[in-house]
Design a protein around this motif. Structure first.
Motif, PDB file in Angstrom:
ATOM      1  N   SER A 123       0.833  -1.197   0.000  1.00 51.13           N
ATOM      2  CA  SER A 123       0.000   0.000   0.000  1.00 51.13           C
ATOM      3  C   SER A 123       0.867   1.246   0.000  1.00 51.13           C
ATOM      4  CB  SER A 123      -0.995   0.022   1.168  1.00 51.13           C
ATOM      5  OG  SER A 123      -0.346   0.022   2.402  1.00 51.13           O
ATOM      6  N   GLU A 151      -5.231   6.695  -0.142  1.00 50.24           N
ATOM      7  CA  GLU A 151      -4.440   5.548  -0.574  1.00 50.24           C
ATOM      8  C   GLU A 151      -4.287   5.610  -2.086  1.00 50.24           C
ATOM      9  OE1 GLU A 151      -4.032   0.735   0.202  1.00 50.24           O
ATOM     10  OE2 GLU A 151      -5.947   1.731   0.604  1.00 50.24           O
ATOM     11  N   LEU A 152      -3.096   5.254  -2.571  1.00 53.91           N
ATOM     12  CA  LEU A 152      -2.763   5.384  -3.985  1.00 53.91           C
ATOM     13  C   LEU A 152      -2.423   4.027  -4.587  1.00 53.91           C
ATOM     14  CD1 LEU A 152      -0.281   8.373  -3.518  1.00 53.91           C
ATOM     15  CD2 LEU A 152      -2.696   8.549  -4.163  1.00 53.91           C
ATOM     16  N   ASN A 153      -2.685   3.893  -5.872  1.00 52.24           N
ATOM     17  CA  ASN A 153      -2.207   2.720  -6.594  1.00 52.24           C
ATOM     18  C   ASN A 153      -0.787   2.929  -7.097  1.00 52.24           C
ATOM     19  OD1 ASN A 153      -4.516   1.002  -6.455  1.00 52.24           O
ATOM     20  ND2 ASN A 153      -5.536   2.308  -7.956  1.00 52.24           N
ATOM     21  N   ALA A 154      -0.459   4.176  -7.430  1.00 55.46           N
ATOM     22  CA  ALA A 154       0.869   4.513  -7.941  1.00 55.46           C
ATOM     23  C   ALA A 154       1.125   5.985  -7.686  1.00 55.46           C
ATOM     24  CB  ALA A 154       0.963   4.218  -9.437  1.00 55.46           C
ATOM     25  N   THR A 155       2.392   6.358  -7.649  1.00 56.91           N
ATOM     26  CA  THR A 155       2.736   7.759  -7.430  1.00 56.91           C
ATOM     27  C   THR A 155       4.168   8.007  -7.870  1.00 56.91           C
ATOM     28  OG1 THR A 155       2.797   9.552  -5.803  1.00 56.91           O
ATOM     29  CG2 THR A 155       3.549   7.391  -5.065  1.00 56.91           C
ATOM     30  N   ARG A 211       4.632   1.807  -7.571  1.00 54.69           N
ATOM     31  CA  ARG A 211       3.230   1.385  -7.558  1.00 54.69           C
ATOM     32  C   ARG A 211       3.075   0.179  -6.652  1.00 54.69           C
ATOM     33  NH1 ARG A 211       0.533   1.196 -11.771  1.00 54.69           N
ATOM     34  NH2 ARG A 211       1.821   2.637 -12.974  1.00 54.69           N
ATOM     35  N   ARG A 212       1.858  -0.068  -6.261  1.00 55.63           N
ATOM     36  CA  ARG A 212       1.600  -1.259  -5.458  1.00 55.63           C
ATOM     37  C   ARG A 212       2.035  -2.495  -6.245  1.00 55.63           C
ATOM     38  NH1 ARG A 212      -4.304  -1.311  -2.830  1.00 55.63           N
ATOM     39  NH2 ARG A 212      -4.941  -0.713  -4.920  1.00 55.63           N
TER      40      ARG A 212
END
Length: 275
Positions: free
Chosen positions: A14, A27-31, A267-268
């Protein structure tokens, strides 16, 4: 750690950022990760109009409701672009945005204290921390001042990492407690490939953590915890046993701090390994 140089520790499960200091985040999937951490993390803070200090849940006697607010970006944060405005969900279920003319008045009324939402900029800002009356803490039942790193609204370092192994170990030590990620407000949560239950991150200090193909983080030290971990939020009740368990079994530390040695995209699911 040399034997782990070519071995994956696990994977990112996460990613989190907190657009406004001490409010709930997203909460992010990618950054993207820059030298300032996850893009947009702690980009804004509420500044107390009376004393110029940043509002923080570290002093819940002064700021008892910050965890009832949630901040999200209205549009994606992009590298080399101006930080976008934020939407703030208020405790009463309504929402405001940072480009509203009456934003500060609405927030001040909701907090019963005059505040101004401000973006991080040059110079330094102070904040306050309340220390509960608890064995193992540096102070007891007192409030201290501390200075945030120049030009930022971070408490200490730009990135905070946590492993699921640490959460699992804390649950074993204090089964009554709800040791959930949101209590600890990390940026990156790593699940180890092994079934280890322990304070795995402690061994990372002084080493470089590689995430995915690009990002490299220098692990600078353990993350000392504070009263924030005990506070109620959502369906989590107030629980001083959370902090007490960390104090009794890991010198009040949960997770580690890091500096960004090399930025990039994460990313996750990205693998994590020590270099």
């Amino acid at each position: 750690m040399s034997g782990a140089t070519q071995t994956e520790l696990g994977a990112v499960v996460s990613l989190w950022r907190y657009p406004v200091k001490s409010m709930m985040g997203e909460e992010l999937n990618a950054t993207e990760v820059s030298e300032r951490g996850l893009l947009g993390d702690r980009a804004y803070a509420l500044i107390d109009s009376a004393d110029g200090k940043a509002a923080t849940a570290k002093n819940p006697r002064k700021w008892p409701r910050l965890f009832d607010f949630r901040a999200t970006f209205i549009e994606p944060a992009r590298a080399a672009a101006k930080i976008p405005p934020v939407r703030i969900a208020l405790p009463d279920g309504t929402a405001v945005t940072s480009n509203q003319d009456d934003l500060n008045q609405i927030l001040s009324k909701a907090l019963n204290r005059e505040v101004t939402l401000r973006a991080a900029q040059g110079g330094t800002v102070n904040a306050e921390e309340y220390w509960p009356d608890m064995d193992g803490l540096d102070h007891r039942d007192t409030v201290t001042d501390f200075t945030l790193p120049e030009g930022t609204f971070f408490d200490c370092a730009m990135v905070h990492l946590l492993t699921t192994a640490t959460l699992d170990r804390l649950r074993e030590l204090y089964p009554q407690g709800r040791f959930e990620v949101r209590r600890f407000r990390p940026n990156i949560v790593v699940q180890l490939a092994s079934d280890e239950k322990g304070f795995a991150e402690n061994a990372w200090v002084g080493h470089t953590l590689a995430i995915g193909t690009a990002v490299r983080l220098n692990i600078t030290g353990p993350c000392g915890r504070c009263v924030m971990t005990t506070l109620a939020q959502g369906d989590l009740s107030w629980d001083p046993g959370i902090l007490r368990t960390a104090a009794q079994h890991n010198q009040v530390n949960v997770g580690v701090y890091a500096a960004v040695a090399r930025g990039g995209s994460i990313r996750r699911g990205d693998p994590a390994r020590i270099e």
